[in-house]
Design a protein around this motif. Structure first.
Motif, PDB file in Angstrom:
ATOM      1  N   VAL A 169       0.873  -1.185   0.000  1.00  0.00           N
ATOM      2  CA  VAL A 169       0.000   0.000   0.000  1.00  0.00           C
ATOM      3  C   VAL A 169       0.906   1.231   0.000  1.00  0.00           C
ATOM      4  CG1 VAL A 169      -1.930  -1.103   1.185  1.00  0.00           C
ATOM      5  CG2 VAL A 169      -0.126  -0.018   2.550  1.00  0.00           C
ATOM      6  N   ASP A 198       3.751  -7.075   4.900  1.00  0.00           N
ATOM      7  CA  ASP A 198       2.517  -7.436   4.188  1.00  0.00           C
ATOM      8  C   ASP A 198       2.845  -7.888   2.772  1.00  0.00           C
ATOM      9  OD1 ASP A 198      -0.519  -5.522   3.349  1.00  0.00           O
ATOM     10  OD2 ASP A 198       0.118  -7.559   2.853  1.00  0.00           O
ATOM     11  N   GLU A 248      -1.436  -6.921  -5.703  1.00  0.00           N
ATOM     12  CA  GLU A 248      -2.513  -7.414  -4.821  1.00  0.00           C
ATOM     13  C   GLU A 248      -3.239  -6.243  -4.174  1.00  0.00           C
ATOM     14  OE1 GLU A 248      -2.733  -7.223  -1.364  1.00  0.00           O
ATOM     15  OE2 GLU A 248      -4.375  -8.638  -1.095  1.00  0.00           O
ATOM     16  N   GLU A 249      -2.513  -5.157  -3.891  1.00  0.00           N
ATOM     17  CA  GLU A 249      -3.083  -4.103  -3.047  1.00  0.00           C
ATOM     18  C   GLU A 249      -4.051  -3.162  -3.754  1.00  0.00           C
ATOM     19  OE1 GLU A 249      -2.991  -4.031  -0.040  1.00  0.00           O
ATOM     20  OE2 GLU A 249      -1.154  -4.905   0.724  1.00  0.00           O
ATOM     21  N   GLN A 291      -2.150  -9.081  10.393  1.00  0.00           N
ATOM     22  CA  GLN A 291      -2.603  -7.700  10.138  1.00  0.00           C
ATOM     23  C   GLN A 291      -3.715  -7.279  11.113  1.00  0.00           C
ATOM     24  OE1 GLN A 291      -3.249  -8.400   5.711  1.00  0.00           O
ATOM     25  NE2 GLN A 291      -2.010  -6.533   5.637  1.00  0.00           N
ATOM     26  N   HIS A 296      -0.696  -2.032   7.182  1.00  0.00           N
ATOM     27  CA  HIS A 296      -1.020  -0.915   6.278  1.00  0.00           C
ATOM     28  C   HIS A 296      -0.635   0.408   6.946  1.00  0.00           C
ATOM     29  CE1 HIS A 296      -4.051  -3.050   3.367  1.00  0.00           C
ATOM     30  NE2 HIS A 296      -2.904  -3.662   3.478  1.00  0.00           N
TER      31      HIS A 296
HETATM   32 MN    MN Z   1      -2.330  -5.416   2.309  1.00  0.00          MN
END
Ligand code: MN
Ligand code: HGY
Ligand code: MN
Length: 417
Positions: free
Chosen positions: A93, A100, A134-135, A198, A389
């Motif tokens: 992100v 992550d 992916e983000e 997360q 994040h």
């Molecule tokens: Mn993520």
């Protein structure tokens, strides 16, 4: 349990790529909220991370295969039919952390190295995948590479998806020289994703490993609010069509509906507006245009439907003389993990003697689309204070090692089936 320095060194090194000040961070105490990792798909920093990873693969005798979606695969061929795939993502992100996705990719590669170095004779073919984007932090669609790999989004449609600078996916991946000319041959029978939790649950419950039971259902809506731009001093209140005031109603409503759903269904239902832009965005101009994304999630389909219904009825309510357009960017039911893969993980955890619990995932993952075409499972390790994040995202290296050993054991268990 030996604390393998190799994976720790690699995670620290890769963690400096895309970090504002480029620092190599080796402990939680060194983190700063002002110094995050930003590596959106298709950017130079995504390329730098990919180059670091592919160099590592080549240095260890592997020949990375890049497919038509920029996904990177390394393989140890087996003697029997069937593919066991481990995977995650290298992108991040904006202003995020260094674990992550990346922890899963580099740890999966570490497992491949350990299997090779120990002379393990794998029956099934074993593959590590690094999936593109992916983000959704560069393109208006999350899980790009895994949605392409599974055929969930057709290639031509995926290639045309534009990033926030208006560049299409195909051109962006060509620009960073990570667009292959063929698809990866074969689909996994089994898929494992090793990932940080997360969230705060493992830390709160003092458990070392999470065995994921399901991954949250999600509905992401892209909303445009068209009002009338005007002078903030001369325009009387009753004559305004203020786009931001209407957007504020919607934001408050998203929050309220998610709280209602959590209470009504007694589950983990969440609603967020984390992305918003105001046009022209100056103090003395009445906002004429607002664009924003609404992220609704729940572990159960009925509460997700409740939130979606509430939010859409708000979007379709005429107020403030503004016009609202919206589209659904992604919509996915909760993904249920394979009991067979969960059992392979569980027996690996038990043989290693680590504490564990079964738990749902509130975060989305590449495992969502992959679980539609293969038997999939996920392994979690604790996130300090449940943070992710954010630049303060951290997982102790002892936990990284534990999860990695569970992953290796689970692969061997699936290889025996
Ligand atoms: Mn993520
Ligand atoms: O949004 C998510 O849950 C994931 O981290 N992309
Ligand atoms: Mn992730």
């Amino acid at each position: 349990m030996e604390d393998n320095d190799r994976i720790k060194k690699i995670l620290i090194e890769q963690g400096s790529i895309g970090r504002e000040n480029g620092k190599k961070i080796s402990s939680y105490g060194e983190l700063s909220i002002n110094d995050g990792v930003t590596r959106p798909a298709g950017t130079d920093l995504d390329k730098k991370t990919r180059d670091y990873y592919t160099e590592l693969c080549k240095k260890n005798g592997f020949d990375p295969f890049v497919d038509v979606f920029g996904n990177i695969f390394v393989t140890i061929e087996g003697t029997d039919p069937g593919i066991i795939m481990m995977g995650s993502h290298l992108d991040s992100v904006v202003h995020g952390g260094m674990f992550d996705g990346a922890m899963g990719v580099f740890s999966s590669f570490e497992v491949l190295l350990r299997l090779k170095e120990s002379g393990y004779k794998n029956r099934k073919t074993i593959v590590v995948a690094a999936f593109t984007g992916e983000e959704g932090s560069a393109f208006h669609q999350p899980m790009l590479g895994s949605n392409g790999f599974t055929g969930n989004i057709p290639k031509e449609k995926l290639w045309a998806i534009k990033n926030r600078d208006g560049m299409d996916f195909k051109s962006a991946m060509q620009r960073i020289e990570y667009l292959g000319d063929s698809e990866f041959p074969g689909k996994p029978e089994y898929y494992l994703e090793y990932h940080i939790e997360q969230g705060p649950v493992l830390e709160e419950k003092k458990k070392q490993i999470g065995i994921v039971t399901s991954i949250t259902g999600q509905c992401v809506l892209s909303v445009e609010v068209h009002g009338t731009q005007g002078h903030s001093g001369t325009t009387p209140m009753e004559m305004r069509n203020d786009a931001l005031v209407r957007a504020a109603d919607i934001i408050a409503m998203v929050d309220r509906t998610a709280r209602e759903a959590s209470a009504k269904y007694k589950n983990h239902s969440v609603g967020t507006v984390g992305e918003l832009s105001v046009d022209p965005g100056r103090f003395n101009v009445i906002p004429g245009y607002v664009s924003m994304k609404i992220d609704l999630r729940s572990e159960h389909g009925d509460s997700l439907a409740y939130m979606k219904k509430g939010v859409i009825s708000e979007l379709e309510t005429k107020k403030n003389g503004v016009k609202i357009d919206y589209t659904i960017v992604t919509e996915v039911e909760p993904s249920i993990m394979s009991p067979e893969v969960m059992e392979a993980i569980r027996s690996s955890v038990k043989s290693l003697g680590f504490s564990y619990m079964d738990m749902p995932s509130g975060a989305g993952h590449d495992t969502i689309p992959i679980s539609k075409i293969s038997k999939a499972g996920m392994i979690f390790v604790p996130s300090i204070k449940g943070l992710s994040h954010t630049p303060l995202e951290w997982t102790d290296f002892e936990d990284v090692e534990r999860g990695l050993e569970v992953l290796e054991g689970a692969v061997k268990n699936l290889d025996k089936i």
